[in-house]
Design a protein around this motif. Structure first.
Motif, PDB file in Angstrom:
ATOM      1  N   TYR A 279     -18.867   6.389 -79.660  1.00 21.11           N
ATOM      2  CA  TYR A 279     -19.912   6.701 -78.679  1.00 21.11           C
ATOM      3  C   TYR A 279     -19.359   6.743 -77.257  1.00 21.11           C
ATOM      4  N   SER A 280     -18.460   5.802 -76.928  1.00 20.26           N
ATOM      5  CA  SER A 280     -17.948   5.714 -75.554  1.00 20.26           C
ATOM      6  C   SER A 280     -17.105   6.916 -75.157  1.00 20.26           C
ATOM      7  N   GLN A 281     -16.568   7.650 -76.131  1.00 19.89           N
ATOM      8  CA  GLN A 281     -15.785   8.847 -75.800  1.00 19.89           C
ATOM      9  C   GLN A 281     -16.644   9.867 -75.056  1.00 19.89           C
ATOM     10  N   MET A 282     -17.940   9.829 -75.310  1.00 18.71           N
ATOM     11  CA  MET A 282     -18.861  10.776 -74.700  1.00 18.71           C
ATOM     12  C   MET A 282     -18.914  10.618 -73.181  1.00 18.71           C
ATOM     13  N   THR A 283     -18.741   9.376 -72.699  1.00 19.10           N
ATOM     14  CA  THR A 283     -18.887   9.121 -71.268  1.00 19.10           C
ATOM     15  C   THR A 283     -17.553   8.978 -70.540  1.00 19.10           C
ATOM     16  N   ASN A 284     -16.437   9.077 -71.261  1.00 21.84           N
ATOM     17  CA  ASN A 284     -15.159   9.007 -70.549  1.00 21.84           C
ATOM     18  C   ASN A 284     -14.234  10.161 -70.926  1.00 21.84           C
ATOM     19  N   ASN A 285     -13.590  10.099 -72.091  1.00 19.50           N
ATOM     20  CA  ASN A 285     -12.585  11.108 -72.429  1.00 19.50           C
ATOM     21  C   ASN A 285     -13.172  12.501 -72.624  1.00 19.50           C
ATOM     22  N   MET A 286     -14.390  12.585 -73.173  1.00 19.88           N
ATOM     23  CA  MET A 286     -14.983  13.906 -73.364  1.00 19.88           C
ATOM     24  C   MET A 286     -15.424  14.517 -72.038  1.00 19.88           C
ATOM     25  N   VAL A 287     -15.788  13.667 -71.067  1.00 17.91           N
ATOM     26  CA  VAL A 287     -16.076  14.175 -69.720  1.00 17.91           C
ATOM     27  C   VAL A 287     -14.807  14.743 -69.103  1.00 17.91           C
ATOM     28  N   SER A 288     -13.692  14.023 -69.285  1.00 23.56           N
ATOM     29  CA  SER A 288     -12.402  14.528 -68.788  1.00 23.56           C
ATOM     30  C   SER A 288     -12.005  15.807 -69.513  1.00 23.56           C
ATOM     31  N   MET A 289     -12.333  15.903 -70.801  1.00 26.77           N
ATOM     32  CA  MET A 289     -12.027  17.116 -71.553  1.00 26.77           C
ATOM     33  C   MET A 289     -12.730  18.328 -70.952  1.00 26.77           C
ATOM     34  N   THR A 290     -14.014  18.159 -70.621  1.00 30.72           N
ATOM     35  CA  THR A 290     -14.754  19.299 -70.060  1.00 30.72           C
ATOM     36  C   THR A 290     -14.218  19.692 -68.691  1.00 30.72           C
ATOM     37  N   ALA A 291     -13.551  18.756 -68.005  1.00 27.35           N
ATOM     38  CA  ALA A 291     -12.940  19.090 -66.715  1.00 27.35           C
ATOM     39  C   ALA A 291     -11.766  20.043 -66.868  1.00 27.35           C
ATOM     40  N   THR A 292     -11.225  20.152 -68.090  1.00 22.87           N
ATOM     41  CA  THR A 292     -10.115  21.070 -68.351  1.00 22.87           C
ATOM     42  C   THR A 292     -10.610  22.374 -68.975  1.00 22.87           C
ATOM     43  N   MET A 293     -11.936  22.556 -69.022  1.00 26.69           N
ATOM     44  CA  MET A 293     -12.535  23.750 -69.615  1.00 26.69           C
ATOM     45  C   MET A 293     -13.325  24.498 -68.549  1.00 26.69           C
TER      46      MET A 293
ATOM     47  N   PRO B 177     -21.721  20.908 -79.444  1.00 32.32           N
ATOM     48  CA  PRO B 177     -22.037  20.301 -80.755  1.00 32.32           C
ATOM     49  C   PRO B 177     -21.576  18.862 -80.897  1.00 32.32           C
ATOM     50  N   ALA B 178     -20.481  18.482 -80.244  1.00 33.01           N
ATOM     51  CA  ALA B 178     -20.015  17.093 -80.343  1.00 33.01           C
ATOM     52  C   ALA B 178     -21.051  16.136 -79.765  1.00 33.01           C
ATOM     53  N   TYR B 179     -21.626  16.516 -78.619  1.00 32.49           N
ATOM     54  CA  TYR B 179     -22.674  15.672 -78.013  1.00 32.49           C
ATOM     55  C   TYR B 179     -23.910  15.625 -78.903  1.00 32.49           C
ATOM     56  N   ILE B 180     -24.226  16.727 -79.548  1.00 31.63           N
ATOM     57  CA  ILE B 180     -25.389  16.755 -80.451  1.00 31.63           C
ATOM     58  C   ILE B 180     -25.160  15.864 -81.662  1.00 31.63           C
TER      59      ILE B 180
ATOM     60  N   ALA C  76     -32.186  10.926 -65.819  1.00 32.18           N
ATOM     61  CA  ALA C  76     -32.146  10.817 -64.358  1.00 32.18           C
ATOM     62  C   ALA C  76     -30.783  11.169 -63.802  1.00 32.18           C
ATOM     63  N   ALA C  77     -29.739  11.007 -64.630  1.00 36.19           N
ATOM     64  CA  ALA C  77     -28.388  11.294 -64.157  1.00 36.19           C
ATOM     65  C   ALA C  77     -28.254  12.734 -63.667  1.00 36.19           C
TER      66      ALA C  77
ATOM     67  N   GLN D 162     -22.536  15.570 -70.255  1.00 36.65           N
ATOM     68  CA  GLN D 162     -22.883  14.444 -71.119  1.00 36.65           C
ATOM     69  C   GLN D 162     -24.393  14.246 -71.239  1.00 36.65           C
ATOM     70  N   ASN D 163     -25.170  14.869 -70.363  1.00 40.52           N
ATOM     71  CA  ASN D 163     -26.625  14.757 -70.459  1.00 40.52           C
ATOM     72  C   ASN D 163     -27.199  15.588 -71.607  1.00 40.52           C
ATOM     73  N   ILE D 164     -26.350  16.354 -72.260  1.00 35.78           N
ATOM     74  CA  ILE D 164     -26.779  17.031 -73.495  1.00 35.78           C
ATOM     75  C   ILE D 164     -27.191  15.987 -74.527  1.00 35.78           C
ATOM     76  N   ASN D 165     -26.523  14.829 -74.485  1.00 34.01           N
ATOM     77  CA  ASN D 165     -26.826  13.763 -75.444  1.00 34.01           C
ATOM     78  C   ASN D 165     -28.258  13.245 -75.304  1.00 34.01           C
ATOM     79  N   PRO D 166     -28.686  12.735 -74.131  1.00 31.70           N
ATOM     80  CA  PRO D 166     -30.078  12.272 -74.038  1.00 31.70           C
ATOM     81  C   PRO D 166     -31.091  13.387 -74.207  1.00 31.70           C
ATOM     82  N   LEU D 167     -30.742  14.605 -73.765  1.00 31.42           N
ATOM     83  CA  LEU D 167     -31.656  15.729 -73.946  1.00 31.42           C
ATOM     84  C   LEU D 167     -31.892  15.995 -75.430  1.00 31.42           C
ATOM     85  N   THR D 168     -30.815  15.934 -76.221  1.00 29.03           N
ATOM     86  CA  THR D 168     -30.951  16.106 -77.678  1.00 29.03           C
ATOM     87  C   THR D 168     -31.835  15.025 -78.274  1.00 29.03           C
ATOM     88  N   LEU D 169     -31.641  13.794 -77.826  1.00 30.98           N
ATOM     89  CA  LEU D 169     -32.435  12.687 -78.353  1.00 30.98           C
ATOM     90  C   LEU D 169     -33.907  12.833 -78.004  1.00 30.98           C
TER      91      LEU D 169
END
Length: 554
Positions: free
Chosen positions: A334-348, A440-443, A222-223, A359-366
């Motif tokens: 696990y928590s890196q996915m919703t904080n620091n990795m989100v910030s990482m993608t902001a620099t890409m 791949p990290a989210y996967i 839903a996010a 970060q929705n790649i994670n639930p989509l993969t599941l």
């Protein structure tokens, strides 16, 4: 061949107990999932649809990113503390069904407050910030009452507790086809080519919790919708949609009352638990049994309000909780996915895609992988005679989490090696690196959840005594709080250019924990086999015998 025992279930079907030879030669399969369990999963879907990160709103409240991060951390911590409250109320007073229904109503009140204080007039009047604080406190309380009880309620819908032999007509498809797709036939009319299998509670609970987690992540998607609504129409429509979706969830809980298996609350047990723990420091846990106290300390025995079975159940609870003590480092990954990795993608470079959607790649993969694991991977292992027990699965989950963090460290190093901002992109702009590299990290994290998180839920339910199902589940969820505390300790290094070493350090820590975990607890998988093979009626005897060999801490 020894005589096989049998029993007649409530539907009048004869269920034949497997012999020792059956356990050696027949494969295990899961039973069919009750329809009532799917109703509970649908309720959890509605709840998860509303549970996205509501604290990342520095633009609407004008408090800045630091305040938003603080609110996010508080909300996550609060949501994993309150399950203890929900568990105590359910196990001791109301039962799981009533607790879920009442706390769902509390949750709904919080959603209404959140929606009303996000409308433009509320933002203009300054009511948004205090209303937001009140909303997340109410929502967090409601989440706790639901979170601790909904997965045990799902599992309770499956009532069979003993393995039995079933004869099925094999499919013509691949030999690794799903167990549940085979057609059952009565053993007395089995034809040539029919296959005898053992239906086990362990395989069934594994399938059930896979489906439960699948429902969770369908709701988590839903996010994607709410981020788009917020971007194009404002905050209040983004909150209104989850609020409306939650209404069917409450109605499903209420309407399905007669369909659910509802075990009553077991009464007050917490006073007894505290008394036993206090006495165990003096006499040992085994010495707290009334039968032992009566012989050695009769003056203490006369005040005992528990029995020997209660002590055995408490020992099982301790064994489960010791396993959960390894999870904080996993939740840190696990928590890196919703904080620091989100910030990482902001620099890409993300193109037109908002970085927080990544970060929705994670639930989509599941959502994609869980059915594959349930239909092919796990049944395939069982057909090959491979027992992939809970401890082995959790260990694999820890390894995949370590791989995810190691991969994130490699991508972070690559970002720092690229211009125009090199080691200091945060706050300056984007380096010339595609955000697709982080996928791949989210996967990997999603795969780790299948092995570690889902199995943790399953293990918490299966190992908890009947009187403590919700409480043990709450203890498992509470480990997430300690993961948050570990995250707080790393705030000082969660900045450029130290992020590389933070990811690397977390990866190394998780990589060390994985083999240590299996070394300490891998033997528990043997007792799981014994539990299914002998049946719950004799489980206490098996566990006591096994623990005597393993010399546990308790």
């Amino acid at each position: 061949m020894p005589d096989q025992g049998f029993e007649i279930d409530e539907d009048g079907e004869i269920r034949i107990e497997p012999t020792e030879e059956d356990w050696k030669t027949l494969r295990e399969v899961s039973d069919s999932i009750p329809k009532a369990a799917y109703l509970v999963i649908l309720v959890e879907f509605c709840e998860r649809f509303t549970y996205y990160d509501p604290a990342e709103l520095p633009g609407a409240m004008g408090k800045g990113q630091q305040t938003a991060t603080a609110l996010t951390t508080f909300f996550q911590f609060w949501c994993y503390v309150t399950p203890i409250i929900g568990a105590v109320i359910a196990d001791q007073y109301w039962g799981k069904y009533k607790t879920i229904l009442i706390f769902a109503c509390i949750y709904f009140v919080g959603l209404i407050v959140l929606t009303l204080t996000s409308i433009p007039s509320a933002i203009a009047s300054g009511a948004t910030f205090p209303g937001f604080i009140v909303a997340i406190i109410i929502i967090g309380l409601g989440t706790g009452g639901i979170k601790a009880n909904v997965s045990p309620l799902v599992a309770e819908q499956y009532k069979n507790t003993k393995p039995f032999v079933k004869t099925i007509k094999p499919k013509l498809s691949s030999k690794f086809a799903a167990d549940e797709g085979d057609l059952p036939v009565h053993n007395s009319v089995a034809n040539k080519g029919d296959v005898r299998v053992i239906v086990t509670p362990q395989a069934t609970y594994q399938k059930l919790f896979n489906m439960f987690y699948w429902g969770i992540n369908c709701g988590s998607l839903a996010a994607v919708v709410t981020v788009i609504l917020e971007k194009n129409f404002g905050f209040w429509p983004a909150y209104l949609l989850p609020t409306l979706v939650f209404i069917p969830g409450i109605l499903i809980v209420f309407a399905g009352k007669k369909l659910y298996v509802r075990n009553p609350p077991r009464g007050s047990i917490f006073l007894e638990v505290f008394k036993v723990i206090r006495l165990s420091f003096k006499y040992g846990l085994e010495g707290c049994k009334p039968s032992v106290l009566q012989k050695e300390h009769p003056e203490v025995a006369k005040n005992a309000t528990w029995d020997d079975v209660f002590i055995d159940e408490l020992r099982r609870t301790f064994r489960a909780c010791v396993v959960f003590c390894w999870y904080p480092i996993y939740w840190l990954c696990y928590s890196q996915m919703t904080n620091n990795m989100v910030s990482m993608t902001a620099t890409m470079q993300t193109g037109d895609v908002p970085n927080d959607i990544m970060q929705n790649i994670n639930p989509l993969t599941l959502v994609i992988v869980i059915p594959i694991m349930d239909k092919f991977f796990y049944p395939g292992l069982r057909r090959l005679g491979i027992h992939f027990g809970p401890m082995a699965r959790i260990t694999c989950g820890f390894f995949f989490a370590a791989i995810a963090m190691g991969y994130a460290a490699g991508i972070q190093a690559y970002i720092y090696s690229q211009g125009p901002y090199y080691e200091y992109p945060t706050g300056n702009g984007k380096n010339d690196v595609s955000a697709g590299l982080i996928v791949p990290a989210y996967i990997f994290i999603a795969i780790s959840e299948i092995f570690a998180s889902i199995t943790g839920l399953e293990y918490a339910y299966r190992k908890a005594p009947e009187k403590m199902k919700s409480l043990v589940m709450a203890v498992f969820l509470f480990m997430n709080c300690f993961g948050s505390i570990l995250g707080f300790t790393l705030v000082s290094v969660a900045v450029d250019p130290k992020l590389l070493w933070m990811y690397a350090g977390i990866s190394i820590a998780m990589g060390i924990c994985a083999p240590l975990f299996y070394f300490c607890h891998g033997k528990n998988d043997k007792s799981d086999i014994a539990e299914d093979a002998i049946g719950r009626s004799r489980h206490t005897e098996v566990v006591d015998e096994y623990e005597a060999e393993a010399k546990p801490a308790f």
